[in-house]
Design a protein around this motif. Structure first.
Motif, short mmCIF file in Angstrom:
data_model
loop_
_atom_site.label_atom_id
_atom_site.label_comp_id
_atom_site.label_asym_id
_atom_site.label_seq_id
_atom_site.Cartn_x
_atom_site.Cartn_y
_atom_site.Cartn_z
N SER A 3 0.80 -1.22 0.00
CA SER A 3 0.00 0.00 0.00
C SER A 3 0.83 1.28 0.00
N ALA A 4 2.07 1.23 0.50
CA ALA A 4 2.86 2.45 0.66
C ALA A 4 4.23 2.39 0.01
N LEU A 5 4.99 1.34 0.27
CA LEU A 5 6.40 1.33 -0.16
C LEU A 5 6.57 0.96 -1.63
N LYS A 6 5.73 0.08 -2.14
CA LYS A 6 5.88 -0.37 -3.53
C LYS A 6 5.72 0.79 -4.51
N GLY A 7 4.80 1.70 -4.23
CA GLY A 7 4.58 2.84 -5.11
C GLY A 7 5.38 4.07 -4.74
N ALA A 8 6.19 3.98 -3.66
CA ALA A 8 6.99 5.12 -3.22
C ALA A 8 8.16 5.36 -4.18
N LYS A 9 8.71 6.56 -4.13
CA LYS A 9 9.87 6.91 -4.93
C LYS A 9 11.16 6.62 -4.15
N HIS A 10 12.08 5.91 -4.78
CA HIS A 10 13.34 5.52 -4.15
C HIS A 10 14.48 6.35 -4.77
N ILE A 11 15.28 6.97 -3.91
CA ILE A 11 16.38 7.83 -4.36
C ILE A 11 17.67 7.36 -3.70
N ASP A 12 18.68 7.08 -4.50
CA ASP A 12 19.96 6.62 -3.98
C ASP A 12 20.76 7.82 -3.46
N LEU A 13 21.23 7.73 -2.25
CA LEU A 13 22.01 8.80 -1.61
C LEU A 13 23.49 8.44 -1.51
N THR A 14 23.95 7.57 -2.41
CA THR A 14 25.25 6.92 -2.25
C THR A 14 26.14 7.12 -3.46
N HIS A 15 27.41 7.47 -3.24
CA HIS A 15 28.40 7.44 -4.30
C HIS A 15 28.89 6.00 -4.49
N ALA A 16 28.97 5.53 -5.74
CA ALA A 16 29.65 4.26 -6.00
C ALA A 16 31.14 4.45 -5.76
N PHE A 17 31.77 3.55 -4.97
CA PHE A 17 33.20 3.76 -4.72
C PHE A 17 34.04 3.26 -5.88
N ALA A 18 35.15 3.92 -6.11
CA ALA A 18 35.94 3.74 -7.33
C ALA A 18 37.43 3.80 -7.00
N PRO A 19 38.29 3.41 -7.96
CA PRO A 19 39.73 3.47 -7.70
C PRO A 19 40.26 4.88 -7.50
N SER A 20 39.56 5.87 -8.03
CA SER A 20 40.00 7.25 -7.89
C SER A 20 38.80 8.10 -7.52
N GLN A 21 38.84 8.70 -6.34
CA GLN A 21 37.72 9.51 -5.84
C GLN A 21 38.22 10.33 -4.67
N PRO A 22 37.44 11.29 -4.17
CA PRO A 22 37.86 12.03 -2.99
C PRO A 22 38.07 11.10 -1.80
N VAL A 23 39.15 11.33 -1.06
CA VAL A 23 39.45 10.56 0.14
C VAL A 23 40.33 11.44 1.03
N TRP A 24 40.22 11.25 2.33
CA TRP A 24 41.09 12.01 3.23
C TRP A 24 42.55 11.79 2.82
N PRO A 25 43.35 12.87 2.74
CA PRO A 25 44.71 12.73 2.20
C PRO A 25 45.62 11.81 2.98
N GLY A 26 45.25 11.48 4.23
CA GLY A 26 46.06 10.53 5.00
C GLY A 26 45.86 9.09 4.57
N PHE A 27 44.86 8.83 3.72
CA PHE A 27 44.62 7.49 3.19
C PHE A 27 44.94 7.48 1.70
N GLY A 28 45.06 6.29 1.14
CA GLY A 28 45.28 6.16 -0.29
C GLY A 28 44.00 5.76 -1.00
N HIS A 29 44.12 5.58 -2.31
CA HIS A 29 42.99 5.15 -3.13
C HIS A 29 42.91 3.63 -3.18
N ALA A 30 41.72 3.15 -3.51
CA ALA A 30 41.51 1.72 -3.69
C ALA A 30 42.11 1.25 -5.01
N GLU A 31 42.33 -0.05 -5.12
CA GLU A 31 42.77 -0.65 -6.37
C GLU A 31 41.79 -1.76 -6.75
N PHE A 32 41.36 -1.75 -8.01
CA PHE A 32 40.46 -2.77 -8.54
C PHE A 32 41.25 -3.67 -9.48
#
Length: 311
Positions: A35-64
């Motif tokens: 009655s409520a959730l099936k017809g509701a609008k879903h919005i993703d609030l998430t960045h997909a994580f990637a090998p190069s993206q913003p990160v605190w400079p004390g850490f490094g980037h991921a490797e895929f």
């Protein structure tokens, strides 16, 4: 007023569901879904994580990279061999993650607190909560270093009513729109959340946690907000996206995160669930998820190891 009524209706449905829905004839919470959730609008609030993206400079980037066999399986694969669609019928990926503080995340107290709960200690009641979005983006547009104040919380409550206890409060700054500019994203000034606002939200309104779009809570020299949160056994969300697509009140948030044992951070996914008439997002009918759409081209790894449709 209308958004307040929607929020009250959603809370009522989730806390006082009859054994059998009177409108759909389905048992328990299935009726809420139909009655409520099936017809509701879903919005993703998430960045997909990637090998190069913003990160605190004390850490490094991921490797895929492609996953490789860890042992010989005679007649099928040799140790160290890369799995391929052509030879093995499947592929898998290996991720070298330099930190659990990467991308859109959920910080547990153990990130700063030696006596704090780890990510694997968080209860399953984190799954779904009322979502509050407090806008400060207009102030950030003229002052990039603006931090949420108690007055901003009061202004939200003057429009929508008291923040529900146990809610998740997201602070909309629109800073996530600059995610692609890695050189600027983490540089000061950037928007944050003041310590007074954090104390008010947790101690006076008793929220579950707050979230913000930058990767730090504030720009004070000792990160006083994050220090206070973690040492008082509260969590927080960082690196949240798309808050410009979510109503200020009346929505829910679904919370998912990786659960490494003893983890000091969590790679998280947050999905806002907005009323059916909200202009943003997709419904279950629009994106049913099964079967998923076919790629436009075969998947191949790019130079950074990411699988992409490639002509």
């Amino acid at each position: 007023m209308r958004r307040r009524m929607l929020a009250l209706a959603a809370a009522t449905m989730l806390t006082a569901v009859p054994a059998l829905s009177q409108t759909t004839g389905t048992p328990g919470l299935w009726g809420v879904y139909e009655s409520a959730l099936k017809g509701a609008k879903h919005i993703d609030l998430t960045h997909a994580f990637a090998p190069s993206q913003p990160v605190w400079p004390g850490f490094g980037h991921a490797e895929f990279a492609p996953a490789r066999a860890g042992a010989d399986i005679p007649g099928y694969v040799a140790k160290g061999e890369e799995y391929t669609y052509e030879k093995h019928g499947f592929v898998a990926s290996a991720y070298a993650l330099t930190t659990d503080q990467y991308g859109t995340q959920l910080d547990p107290p153990a990130h700063w607190n030696p006596l704090g709960a780890t990510i694997s200690d968080l209860p399953p009641t984190y799954a779904i909560r009322p979502l509050v979005v407090i806008p400060i983006q207009e102030k950030v547009a003229t002052d990039p270093g603006y931090h949420l104040q108690v007055a901003d919380v009061a202004a939200w409550e003057s429009r929508h009513g008291r923040i529900p206890e146990g809610a998740v409060v997201m602070v909309r700054s629109d800073w996530s729109k600059g995610w692609a500019d890695q050189a600027r994203f983490n540089q000061k000034p950037f928007p944050g959340v003041s310590l007074d606002a954090l104390k008010f939200l947790h101690l006076e309104r008793r929220i579950l946690f707050h979230g913000h779009e930058p990767l730090d809570t504030d720009t004070t020299p000792n990160l006083e907000g994050e220090h206070w949160l973690m040492h008082n056994n509260f969590t927080q969300a960082e690196g949240v996206a798309n808050l410009d697509q979510v109503p200020e009140a009346g929505a829910l948030v679904a919370i998912g995160f990786a659960r490494p044992l003893g983890g000091t951070g969590g790679y998280a996914r947050y999905i806002a669930i907005a009323p059916a008439d909200w202009p943003h997002g997709v419904t279950v009918a629009q994106a049913p998820g099964a079967p998923l759409p076919t790629q436009a081209h075969p998947l191949k790894r790019d130079a950074r190891g990411v699988m992409r449709p490639t002509p």
